[in-house]
Design a protein around this motif. Structure first.
Motif, PDB file in Angstrom:
ATOM      1  N   ASP A  43       0.808  -1.229   0.000  1.00  0.00           N
ATOM      2  CA  ASP A  43       0.000   0.000   0.000  1.00  0.00           C
ATOM      3  C   ASP A  43       0.838   1.274   0.000  1.00  0.00           C
ATOM      4  OD1 ASP A  43      -2.274  -1.627   2.316  1.00  0.00           O
ATOM      5  OD2 ASP A  43      -2.124  -1.739   0.129  1.00  0.00           O
ATOM      6  N   ASP A  72       2.004   3.851  -1.816  1.00  0.00           N
ATOM      7  CA  ASP A  72       1.838   4.385  -3.163  1.00  0.00           C
ATOM      8  C   ASP A  72       2.365   5.813  -3.292  1.00  0.00           C
ATOM      9  OD1 ASP A  72      -1.759   4.745  -2.579  1.00  0.00           O
ATOM     10  OD2 ASP A  72      -0.070   5.904  -1.812  1.00  0.00           O
ATOM     11  N   THR A  73       2.590   6.452  -2.167  1.00  0.00           N
ATOM     12  CA  THR A  73       3.089   7.832  -2.163  1.00  0.00           C
ATOM     13  C   THR A  73       4.331   7.872  -1.297  1.00  0.00           C
ATOM     14  OG1 THR A  73       0.803   8.609  -2.267  1.00  0.00           O
ATOM     15  CG2 THR A  73       2.498  10.229  -1.701  1.00  0.00           C
ATOM     16  N   ALA A  74       5.390   8.387  -1.829  1.00  0.00           N
ATOM     17  CA  ALA A  74       6.624   8.452  -1.048  1.00  0.00           C
ATOM     18  C   ALA A  74       7.627   9.299  -1.790  1.00  0.00           C
ATOM     19  CB  ALA A  74       7.190   7.045  -0.821  1.00  0.00           C
ATOM     20  N   PRO A 125       7.776   6.488   4.732  1.00  0.00           N
ATOM     21  CA  PRO A 125       6.462   5.907   5.018  1.00  0.00           C
ATOM     22  C   PRO A 125       6.380   5.289   6.429  1.00  0.00           C
ATOM     23  CG  PRO A 125       7.289   5.121   2.904  1.00  0.00           C
ATOM     24  CD  PRO A 125       8.427   5.837   3.586  1.00  0.00           C
ATOM     25  N   THR A 138       3.770  11.215   1.894  1.00  0.00           N
ATOM     26  CA  THR A 138       4.214   9.842   2.092  1.00  0.00           C
ATOM     27  C   THR A 138       3.006   8.936   2.285  1.00  0.00           C
ATOM     28  OG1 THR A 138       5.788   8.488   3.354  1.00  0.00           O
ATOM     29  CG2 THR A 138       4.421  10.013   4.609  1.00  0.00           C
ATOM     30  N   SER A 139       3.238   7.721   2.717  1.00  0.00           N
ATOM     31  CA  SER A 139       2.158   6.763   2.927  1.00  0.00           C
ATOM     32  C   SER A 139       2.165   6.293   4.368  1.00  0.00           C
ATOM     33  CB  SER A 139       2.324   5.541   2.009  1.00  0.00           C
ATOM     34  OG  SER A 139       2.296   5.898   0.654  1.00  0.00           O
ATOM     35  N   THR A 144       0.343   3.118   6.254  1.00  0.00           N
ATOM     36  CA  THR A 144      -0.463   1.940   5.972  1.00  0.00           C
ATOM     37  C   THR A 144      -0.433   1.004   7.168  1.00  0.00           C
ATOM     38  OG1 THR A 144      -0.540  -0.084   4.643  1.00  0.00           O
ATOM     39  CG2 THR A 144       1.512   1.143   4.568  1.00  0.00           C
ATOM     40  N   GLY A 171      -0.261  12.907   2.229  1.00  0.00           N
ATOM     41  CA  GLY A 171      -0.083  11.835   1.258  1.00  0.00           C
ATOM     42  C   GLY A 171      -1.224  10.846   1.341  1.00  0.00           C
ATOM     43  N   SER A 172      -0.898   9.598   1.612  1.00  0.00           N
ATOM     44  CA  SER A 172      -1.897   8.528   1.647  1.00  0.00           C
ATOM     45  C   SER A 172      -1.985   7.947   3.044  1.00  0.00           C
ATOM     46  CB  SER A 172      -1.504   7.393   0.698  1.00  0.00           C
ATOM     47  OG  SER A 172      -1.695   7.739  -0.634  1.00  0.00           O
TER      48      SER A 172
END
Lengths: 449, 346
Positions: free
Chosen positions: A71, A73-75, B294, B316-317, B319, B333-334
Motif C-alpha cells: 500500500d 503508493d506515495t513516497a 512511510p 508519504t504513505s 499503511t 499523502g496517503s
C-alpha cells in the motif's frame, strides 16, 4: 564354512539350520536392518517436506496474507538503477527497455542500465538505438571481456549503479507500469536486503512442457513463496523481477560472480547477516519458460548445481547465524536441501525395491517397503502438487489442472536430471572442474502486443 | 505363479489403473486445450489515486457532449438545490453542472458529479462522488464507494468514508469519522493543525547509535539491536536502526534514518524520525511526534495529538490494518487503514 560364535551355532542347530546358514542369516538381518533404518530416515525426511508443502498450502488458503508494503503508493522514491542482463537477446531486449521507459517511477530517480555481455547478435545495436531515442534515460554498459555468466556481468556493472537499490531484470521480461514502485517499496524497511516479485510465463500455452512449467511456477510463487512470506520464513530472491540493497550486498562480501545460482547465494548470505528478503506476490511480470526438454533439463541442472553449491558454501554459517529465528533456520535449511533431495529420493526407491525382493515371503517385511514406497511417493512428492492445484485455483485457472498428472512425468524428468547434476557436481569437485553458466534459450520473436 | 504373486500383481494393476484414470482428462486437455492463456497482467496498471475520478469525468464529459442531454444512458441533470427526501438511482451519472446544495438527507446510488461546490445535509449517502470545487459532507454522511474533490473535502462528525476518499487540496475528518483510504496533500484528523516545519534549531546533542547499550553495526549506516531498545531523550542519531524487540524513542530525540522494530515502536512526544517507520506490530506516535515516512504497521498505528506523518513538500504513505488518529494529528499523502480507520478525541 564360516566360524560362528558358540551361541549362534547353538541357536542355528536348534532351528535346524546349519551353522553357516545361521551366520549368513545373521549378517542378512543386519543388512536388512540397516536398509530399513536408512529407508525410514529418508521417508521421515520426505514427510517433513510433505508437511511443509501442506502447511504452506493451508496457510495460503486459510491464513493471514501478508503484503505489508503493497500500500505504499506515495513516497519520496529513492534513486534506483535497473539492470537488464543481456547476452544475445536481440529478439526480446527492445520490449523490456520499452516497458521500463513507460514506468510510472519518477524518471529523475531512475537509471536504466542494459548490461550487454559480449553479445554477438544485434543486441548492442538495439540498445544503442534505444539510448539515442531516449537520451539521458538509458545508460548502456558494454562488457567485452571477463568471466562468463550473468552473475559476473552484473558484478562488473554494479559499480555504475546510482543510489542504493538495484533492480534486476532478464531481457525477456516485460515489467508493467507500476512494477518498479512495488519492487522498491519494501526497501523503505531497513531490514530488507532483497525483494522478489512473481514471474508469470508468457509462453505458457506453447506446448505441453510450457503448460506444465506454468503450473509449477504458479505453485512455486502463488503458494510457496507467499506462504513463506506469510509465515515469516525464508522467501527467496530469484535473481530477476527483484532487487537488492547494494549496501547490504557490500556488507556481506559483494556480488559473487563465482556462483551458478547467485540469487540463492544472495538470499542466504543476506539472511545470515540479518537482512530479510521480501516477496511481493502482486508484483507480477511476464517471463519465458523453456519450450524444449533439453533446455529445460539444462536449466534444472544449473539450478541444482548452483543451489547445492550454496548449501556447501554457506550451510554451516546458516545453521550457526544468531540473526535467524528458529523458524527461519528450519525453513532455510529445508530450502537449501531441496535440490539434494532427488538423489535421496531415488536412493529411497531403490532401497524399498531392494528390501521387497530381499525379504522373501514374510508379510511384515513385504509391507515395510510397500508402505514406505507409498508414503513418500504420495504424501511426500505429490504434496508439491497440492500447492500447484491451489495456486491454479487462486489464479482462476482451474481447467489447466487436468494436466497435473503430466507434471508427475515432468517431476520424474527433473528427478533424474537433478540427481545427475548432483553426481556431476561431486565429480566436478573431485576433478576440480570449473562450474560453467549456461544461458537459457529465448523464444519470443517480437515485442509483446 | 503363487497366490502371493498373483495378488500383488492384481494390486499393482489396480493401482496403475486408478492412476491411469487421471490421465484421461489430462490427455484431453493436452490434445484439445481449453485453458492455456498466460495469467492476465494488466501492463498499464499503476496505483493511480484518481483512477475512478478520471473514469467518471470521462463519462460525464461524454454525456455533457450530447445535445440535447439525452438521458438515454441514465444520466440526469440535478437541480442546484435538492430539497426532497429520497434516493437517486440509475445506471448513469447524476450531473450538477454548477454548485449543488442538498438540504435534506438523500441517498445517491448512482455516481454524482458536481461542477462546483457541494454542500450535503447530514445523513446524505453517496456511492461515487466527484466534485470540482469544495465538498462539505455534514454529520453522519456516508461515502460508500469513493469520493474525490479538487478542492477541500470535509467530512463532519460521525461520517463514514468507505473505500477511498481523495482531494487535490485538503481532507478534513471530524471526530468519530471512520475511513479506509485517504489521499490528499494534507489530511487533518479532527480539525486543522498547522503544518510542522523541520526542527532546525533544536539543541539536540548528536550521538552514535553505538553508545546505546546492545547496539551493533550491521553496515555503514545500519545498526541493529537484539531485543528491546530504548533511546534517550533529546538526542540526535544518524543512521537506520533495526530492533528485534520493542523500540522506544525518547521525547525530542531525532533519528536521521529509517527504523524497524518487530514488536512495537513508540515515538516519544516531539520526537522525530526523518525516514520510514516499519513495524510488525503497533506503531505509536505520541503528542507532537513526527515521522517523515512511510509508516508501515501490520497491526495498528496510533497517531497522538499533533502527531504528523509526512510533510506537505514530501507526501508519504501510512499503511496499517487499523489507524486511530487523535484529533489534531495530520498526515500528508496517503493513509490506508485496511480494516478500520477512526478519528477520536480525548
Amino acid at each position: 564354512m564360516l566360524d560362528a560364535p558358540p551361541a549362534q551355532a547353538h541357536a542355528a542347530q536348534a532351528s535346524g539350520l546349519s551353522t553357516g546358514d545361521a551366520w549368513h542369516r545373521s549378517d542378512g538381518d543386519l543388512g536388512v536392518s540397516v536398509v530399513v533404518t536408512l529407508l525410514a530416515a529418508i521417508v521421515a525426511l520426505m514427510l517433513v517436506y510433505a508437511a511443509r508443502h501442506v502447511l504452506f498450502t493451508l496457510n495460503r488458503l486459510l491464513g493471514t496474507q501478508r503484503h505489508p508494503y503493497l500500500d505504499i503508493d506515495t513516497a519520496t522514491w529513492p534513486e534506483v538503477t535497473v539492470f537488464v542482463a543481456a547476452h544475445n537477446e536481440e529478439k526480446v531486449i527492445a520490449g523490456c527497455l520499452s516497458a521500463l521507459l513507460d514506468t510510472d517511477y519518477p524518471a529523475h530517480r531512475l537509471t536504466i542500465v542494459p548490461v550487454n555481455d559480449r553479445s554477438t547478435d544485434g543486441t548492442q545495436a538495439i540498445i544503442d538505438a534505444c539510448a539515442l531515442e531516449h537520451p539521458g534515460r538509458i545508460t548502456p554498459f558494454q562488457r567485452e571481456r571477463g568471466k562468463s555468466g550473468k552473475s559476473a556481468a552484473l558484478k562488473d556493472a554494479l559499480p555504475f549503479a546510482r543510489g542504493d537499490i538495484a533492480i534486476v531484470f532478464d531481457a525477456d521480461y516485460i515489467p508493467r507500469r507500476g512494477l518498479l514502485k512495488q519492487l522498491v517499496a519494501p526497501f523503505f524497511d531497513p531490514e530488507i536486503g532483497a525483494v522478489m516479485g512473481r514471474v508469470v510465463p508468457l509462453n505458457a500455452g506453447t506446448n505441453l512442457l510450457t503448460r506444465m512449467l506454468d503450473l509449477e511456477r504458479a505453485g512455486g510463487y502463488q503458494v510457496d513463496q507467499q506462504a513463506r512470506m506469510n509465515l515469516r520464513l525464508v522467501p527467496q530472491f530469484g535473481g530477476t523481477v527483484g532487487g537488492v540493497r547494494l549496501s547490504a550486498i557490500q556488507a556481506v562480501g559483494g556480488w559473487n560472480d563465482n556462483a551458478l545460482a547467485e540469487d540463492t547465494d544472495i538470499t542466504v548470505r543476506l539472511l545470515i547477516a540479518g537482512w530479510k528478503t521480501a516477496y511481493s506476490n502482486r508484483t507480477e511480470c511476464y517471463e519465458e519458460v523453456p519450450e524444449d526438454w533439453p533446455v529445460r533439463i539444462k536449466q534444472v541442472k544449473r539450478w541444482a548445481k548452483g543451489h547445492n553449491q550454496v548449501l556447501a558454501r554457506h550451510g554451516l554459517a546458516f545453521l550457526t547465524s544468531h540473526h535467524l529465528s528458529a523458524r527461519e533456520r528450519s525453513d532455510g535449511l529445508l530450502l537449501l536441501l531441496v535440490f539434494a533431495m532427488p538423489p535421496l529420493l531415488l536412493l529411497g526407491w531403490l532401497l524399498a525395491l531392494a528390501l521387497y525382493f530381499l525379504n522373501g515371503s514374510a508379510l511384515l517385511a513385504q509391507l515395510i517397503p510397500l508402505f514406505a514406497l507409498m508414503t513418500y511417493t504420495t504424501a511426500g512428492n505429490f504434496a508439491a502438487f497440492f500447492e500447484i492445484a491451489v495456486a491454479a485455483m487462486l489464479d482462476g485457472s482451474h481447467r489447466r489442472l487436468r494436466l497435473l498428472p503430466f507434471n508427475l512425468l515432468g517431476f520424474l524428468v527433473s528427478l533424474f536430471a537433478i540427481s545427475a547434476s548432483v553426481v556431476g557436481m561431486l565429480a566436478d569437485h573431485v576433478f576440480r572442474r570449473e562450474l560453467v553458466w549456461d544461458k537459457t534459450l529465448r523464444y519470443r520473436q517480437g515485442q509483446l502486443k | 505363479m503363487t497366490a502371493d504373486l498373483l495378488s500383488q500383481a492384481a494390486f499393482a494393476f489396480v493401482c496403475l489403473g486408478l492412476l491411469a484414470i487421471a490421465f484421461g482428462p489430462a490427455w484431453r486437455e493436452w490434445r484439445r486445450p481449453t485453458d492455456r492463456e498466460p495469467l492476465k497482467i494488466p501492463l498499464d496498471y499503476s496505483t493511480d489515486i484518481e483512477h475512478f475520478a478520471q473514469a467518471l469525468r470521462r463519462q460525464v464529459t461524454n454525456a455533457l457532449g450530447e445535445r440535447p442531454l439525452s438521458g438515454g444512458h441514465g444520466t440526469m441533470l440535478l437541480p442546484p438545490t435538492i430539497g426532497a427526501v429520497g434516493s437517486f438511482d440509475g445506471p448513469g451519472p447524476l450531473i450538477a453542472k454548477g454548485p449543488l446544495t442538498v438540504l435534506v438527507p438523500v441517498r445517491f446510488k448512482s455516481p454524482v458529479y458536481v461542477g462546483g461546490d457541494l454542500c450535503a445535509a447530514p445523513g446524505s449517502v453517496f456511492s461515487e462522488l466527484l466534485v470540482d470545487g469544495a465538498a462539505r459532507l455534514s454529520a453522519h454522511s456516508e461515502v460508500r464507494g469513493w469520493a474525490h474533490a479538487n478542492g477541500p473535502l470535509t467530512l463532519h462528525a460521525d461520517g463514514v468514508a468507505l473505500r477511498r476518499m481523495s482531494s487535490r487540496s485538503v481532507i478534513e475528518l471530524a471526530n468519530r469519522c471512520c475511513f479506509e483510504r485517504l489521499h490528499a496533500p494534507v489530511i487533518h484528523f479532527g480539525g486543522a493543525a498547522s503544518a510542522r516545519r523541520p526542527d532546525e534549531g533544536a539543541d539536540r546533542v548528536e550521538v552514535s547509535f553505538l553508545t546505546v547499550p546492545g547496539v551493533t553495526r550491521r553496515s555503514a549506516s545500519l545498526f541493529a539491536v537484539q531485543g528491546d531498545c530504548r533511546l534517550p531523550h533529546g538526542l540526535l542519531f544518524r543512521g537506520s536502526l533495526v530492533v528485534t524487540g520493542r523500540l522506544y524513542i525518547g521525547s525530542r530525540t531525532r533519528i536521521l534514518g529509517d527504523i524497524k522494530a518487530h514488536r512495537g515502536v513508540t515515538i516519544g512526544s516531539h520526537a522525530e524520525v526523518s525516514g520510514a517507520v516499519c513495524c510488525d506490530q503497533q506503531v505509536q506516535l505520541s503528542h507532537g511526534a513526527v515521522a517523515w515516512g512511510p509508516v508501515v504497521s501490520e497491526t495498528l498505528v496510533l497517531l497522538g495529538r499533533y502527531a504528523q506523518v509526512g510533510h506537505i513538500d514530501a507526501p508519504t504513505s501510512l499503511t496499517a490494518a487499523s489507524v486511530m488518529a487523535e484529533s489534531g494529528s495530520v498526515a500528508h499523502g496517503s493513509v490506508w487503514a485496511r480494516e478500520m480507520g477512526v478519528v477520536w478525541s480525548n
